[in-house]
Write an enzyme that holds these catalytic residues in place. Sequence first.
Site, PDB file in Angstrom:
ATOM      1  N   LYS A   1      -8.216  -0.922  11.034  1.00  7.90           N
ATOM      2  CA  LYS A   1      -7.396  -1.503   9.704  1.00  7.90           C
ATOM      3  C   LYS A   1      -6.388  -0.522   9.384  1.00  7.90           C
ATOM      4  CE  LYS A   1      -6.435  -1.757   5.022  1.00  7.90           C
ATOM      5  NZ  LYS A   1      -5.728  -0.527   4.305  1.00  7.90           N
TER       6      LYS A   1
ATOM      7  N   HIS B   1      -2.129  11.116  -1.293  1.00 10.52           N
ATOM      8  CA  HIS B   1      -1.695  10.041  -2.054  1.00 10.52           C
ATOM      9  C   HIS B   1      -1.589  10.158  -3.215  1.00 10.52           C
ATOM     10  CE1 HIS B   1      -3.904   6.502   0.447  1.00 10.52           C
ATOM     11  NE2 HIS B   1      -3.526   7.261   1.285  1.00 10.52           N
TER      12      HIS B   1
ATOM     13  N   ASP C   1       2.848 -14.249  11.736  1.00  6.31           N
ATOM     14  CA  ASP C   1       1.912 -14.885  11.553  1.00  6.31           C
ATOM     15  C   ASP C   1       0.919 -13.749  11.967  1.00  6.31           C
ATOM     16  OD1 ASP C   1      -0.480 -16.210  11.027  1.00  6.31           O
ATOM     17  OD2 ASP C   1       0.463 -17.664  12.264  1.00  6.31           O
TER      18      ASP C   1
ATOM     19  N   GLU D   1       0.993  -0.923  -0.178  1.00  2.61           N
ATOM     20  CA  GLU D   1      -0.033   0.098  -0.104  1.00  2.61           C
ATOM     21  C   GLU D   1       0.776   1.283  -0.026  1.00  2.61           C
ATOM     22  OE1 GLU D   1      -3.454  -0.069   2.798  1.00  2.61           O
ATOM     23  OE2 GLU D   1      -3.059   2.106   2.620  1.00  2.61           O
TER      24      GLU D   1
HETATM   25  C1  MEV Z   1      -6.428   2.925   4.919  1.00  2.00           C
HETATM   26  O1  MEV Z   1      -5.631   1.873   4.900  1.00  2.00           O
HETATM   27  C2  MEV Z   1      -6.110   3.157   6.156  1.00  2.00           C
HETATM   28  C3  MEV Z   1      -7.485   3.972   6.627  1.00  2.00           C
HETATM   29  O2  MEV Z   1      -9.026   4.093   6.001  1.00  2.00           O
HETATM   30  C4  MEV Z   1      -7.400   4.063   7.808  1.00  2.00           C
HETATM   31  C5  MEV Z   1      -8.183   5.438   8.490  1.00  2.00           C
HETATM   32  O3  MEV Z   1      -8.981   5.565   7.833  1.00  2.00           O
HETATM   33  O4  MEV Z   1      -7.990   5.610  10.014  1.00  2.00           O
HETATM   34  C6  MEV Z   1      -6.710   6.080   5.909  1.00  2.00           C
END
Ligand code: MEV
Length: 406
Positions: free
Chosen positions: A245, A359, A261, A68
């Site tokens: 995430k 980004h 792992d 990513e």
């Molecule tokens: C993207 O990989 C992760 C985010 O969505 C995390 C978040 O929203 O806090 C940017």
Amino acid sequence: MSRAERLDYLRTSADLSENIEAMLKPLTFEDADSMVENAIGIMSIPLGIATNFVINGKDRLIPMATEEPSVIAAASKAAKIAKIKGGFTAEAGGSFMIGQVQVVGVGSVKDAMGKILRNKKQLLAAANSKSRSVVAIDLQVRRLRDSSPNKMGEMIVVELVVDTKDAMGANAVNSMCETIAPMVGKITQGEVVLKILSNYATKRMVRCKAIFDMEALGGSEIVERILYAYALAYSDVYRAVTHNKGIMNGIDAVALATGQDFRAIEAGAHAYAARDGTYRSLTTWHRTRGGDLVGEIELPLAVGIVGGVTSANPAARLALRILGTTSAKELAMAMAAAGLAQNFAAIRALASEGIQKGHMRLHARKIAVMAGAKGMDVDAVAKKVAAEGKFTTGSARQILSSLHDK
Ligand code: MEV
């Protein structure tokens, strides 16, 4: 830096005498074929280095394997801001894993539990007869009622607590569970079904904290907006999952780089996020009296620096050398710092300009490089690509040649 310059930098700053290029060579097909079944090839993932991390007063380079874009840049930027107030403070608790032996069909659950406890010493001795490096230090027993729709009745779970030290310990704990299983069956006069470690490593907790300077992160309004972001992640599962995430973007990337792992880590982390019955943010955020932002993370992390993939993959060994960890606990602390940094970077961006702008800035740089820009030209071309909003190599090429026409 060019790749060669980056490797040179690593050689000096991480004091590496190894042949780095050789260790970074991809696995061969033969390696893959000996690791998994029906292998057809190798799936590669970029490996990069996050910078600026200070953890417990020590400078650390953090290896991260991720596909990513922005993740490594975001972690490095967050660590740079954390550094102003001293970096990350982390601590790791024990290195204990739990192994479970499930017993069903016992006559009296209470009697069976008593018999297990009376034979605790022998059971621990049997568990320890198979391993010299890791040690079963305790045994506990729990009574459970099946709450599934099948209503299979009562069962007991005999749990071994194993000090796995610097190993993740899955193999050792599984072997111990299988070793004591026949004894457990005999003692309880019940039927032993499962014998396996638990990936909910609550006796292997890691904590990490950092203070982010209010001015450096954009002022009190941004701090306030970050606290609103945290409020949503704490209170709403839809946001909490995305928030976590982002944290796992950091933790998994270090896990992958160092051969851990990551599925085990993910499963344990999410269960911990739901420990009070509601799935919430794995981090907490608050403000100091002076207005700075304080972030904390706490989660179970079962990681190892010996055994497992670390021994099979030279790149994972190299990543551990780069990180400079001498224990599994240090690795866990670095992973927690990467997770906290990643979360900070994400919520800061979301609470201010949004994530797309950053980004696209990185994307513009990539396009500039693809168009042939080198050195100082990369930034100049990327800036124009972003300003014109034309994210193609064709337009980057035109911008590059116009730079040199002048
Ligand atoms: C993207 O990989 C992760 C985010 O969505 C995390 C978040 O929203 O806090 C940017």
